[in-house]
Design an enzyme around this catalytic site. Structure first.
Site, PDB file in Angstrom:
ATOM      1  N   HIS A  64      -3.807   1.030   8.252  1.00  0.00           N
ATOM      2  CA  HIS A  64      -2.420   1.392   8.022  1.00  0.00           C
ATOM      3  C   HIS A  64      -2.332   2.861   7.071  1.00  0.00           C
ATOM      4  CE1 HIS A  64       2.210   1.073   7.774  1.00  0.00           C
ATOM      5  NE2 HIS A  64       2.134   1.701   6.874  1.00  0.00           N
ATOM      6  N   GLU A  65      -2.809   2.655   5.903  1.00  0.00           N
ATOM      7  CA  GLU A  65      -2.857   3.734   4.967  1.00  0.00           C
ATOM      8  C   GLU A  65      -3.594   4.770   5.255  1.00  0.00           C
ATOM      9  OE1 GLU A  65      -0.467   3.320   2.958  1.00  0.00           O
ATOM     10  OE2 GLU A  65      -0.412   1.284   3.119  1.00  0.00           O
ATOM     11  N   GLY A 114       0.816  -1.248   0.063  1.00  0.00           N
ATOM     12  CA  GLY A 114      -0.125  -0.124   0.236  1.00  0.00           C
ATOM     13  C   GLY A 114       0.947   1.300  -0.201  1.00  0.00           C
ATOM     14  N   CYS A 161       6.514  -0.578   6.662  1.00  0.00           N
ATOM     15  CA  CYS A 161       5.998   0.725   5.917  1.00  0.00           C
ATOM     16  C   CYS A 161       7.264   1.409   5.141  1.00  0.00           C
ATOM     17  CB  CYS A 161       5.790   1.882   6.891  1.00  0.00           C
ATOM     18  SG  CYS A 161       5.166   3.287   6.294  1.00  0.00           S
ATOM     19  N   LEU A 162       6.880   1.594   3.779  1.00  0.00           N
ATOM     20  CA  LEU A 162       7.800   2.017   3.066  1.00  0.00           C
ATOM     21  C   LEU A 162       8.622   3.299   3.223  1.00  0.00           C
ATOM     22  CD1 LEU A 162       6.046   1.500  -0.409  1.00  0.00           C
ATOM     23  CD2 LEU A 162       7.802   0.102   0.557  1.00  0.00           C
ATOM     24  N   HIS A 167      -1.900   7.342   7.572  1.00  0.00           N
ATOM     25  CA  HIS A 167      -0.637   8.092   6.962  1.00  0.00           C
ATOM     26  C   HIS A 167      -1.696   9.412   6.743  1.00  0.00           C
ATOM     27  CE1 HIS A 167       2.823   5.790   6.210  1.00  0.00           C
ATOM     28  NE2 HIS A 167       2.216   4.842   5.796  1.00  0.00           N
ATOM     29  N   GLN A 221       3.152   9.823   1.663  1.00  0.00           N
ATOM     30  CA  GLN A 221       4.553   9.070   1.569  1.00  0.00           C
ATOM     31  C   GLN A 221       5.146   9.640   0.132  1.00  0.00           C
ATOM     32  OE1 GLN A 221       2.764   5.355   2.387  1.00  0.00           O
ATOM     33  NE2 GLN A 221       4.671   4.877   2.947  1.00  0.00           N
TER      34      GLN A 221
HETATM   35 NI    NI Z   1       3.153   3.245   5.511  1.00  0.00          NI
END
Ligand code: NI
Length: 181
Positions: free
Chosen positions: A142-143, A47, A100-101, A146, A52
């Protein structure tokens, strides 16, 4: 389409609430979604949220490909959520490993609502209204975090469970691995 630079933990864009999208059907949003998709696939993430990639708007994408799931029946195709809203469907929470990226190399054990309902708009202006559980519910939570400036370590209850993924794999090989989100 282009691959975008991913902001890492500590960058202010990840700490600010993102702004609602006024019109999800514009060419700018279509381009953003295309670039986010290419970026997520290149980074092998499950995701990605617009903040991000340094865009402070309420847009997230995610997918749950069958081959990456313990239970392939829980797979979800690539989904775009614009201005999403989440409602928990019970008080039940579950712990699982997340990555997480924007927090590269690390993984942590994070409690999330087990069952949720979420609503959102799509880039063609349609309304999504779904119920989700398991990994699907987790990646959406999670997304969407953000979009409120929250990274998964802020949801953890025991920071002793924040680890380098390589170490987790090496020493806890019976534990399932996490996806970057
Ligand atoms: Ni993340």
């Amino acid at each position: 389409m282009s691959i975008l630079k991913i902001a890492r933990m500590g960058h202010p864009v990840l700490r600010r609430p993102a702004a609602p999208v006024a019109d999800p059907t514009t060419a700018d949003i279509a381009r953003l979604v295309a670039d986010m998709t290419e970026t997520m696939i290149d980074a092998q993430g499950a995701g990605l949220a617009a903040p991000q990639v340094h865009v402070p708007l309420r847009v997230v994408i995610f997918h749950a490909p069958a081959h990456r799931l313990e239970k392939p029946s829980e797979s979800v195709p690539l989904t775009v959520l614009i201005n999403p809203e989440i409602t928990p469907l019970s008080d039940e929470t579950a712990d699982d490993w997340e990555g997480c990226l924007s927090v590269p190399g690390l993984t942590g054990l994070v409690p999330r609502w087990e069952r949720i309902r979420y609503t959102a708009l799509t880039p063609d202006g349609a309304q999504i209204d779904r119920e989700a559980e398991g990994f699907h519910a987790r990646v959406v939570q999670h997304e969407c975090d953000h979009l409120d400036g929250i990274l998964y370590p802020q949801r953890m209850t025991d920071m002793g469970h924040l680890m380098f993924r390589e170490e987790l794999r090496h020493y806890m090989s019976d534990t399932e691995s996490s996806e970057d989100e």
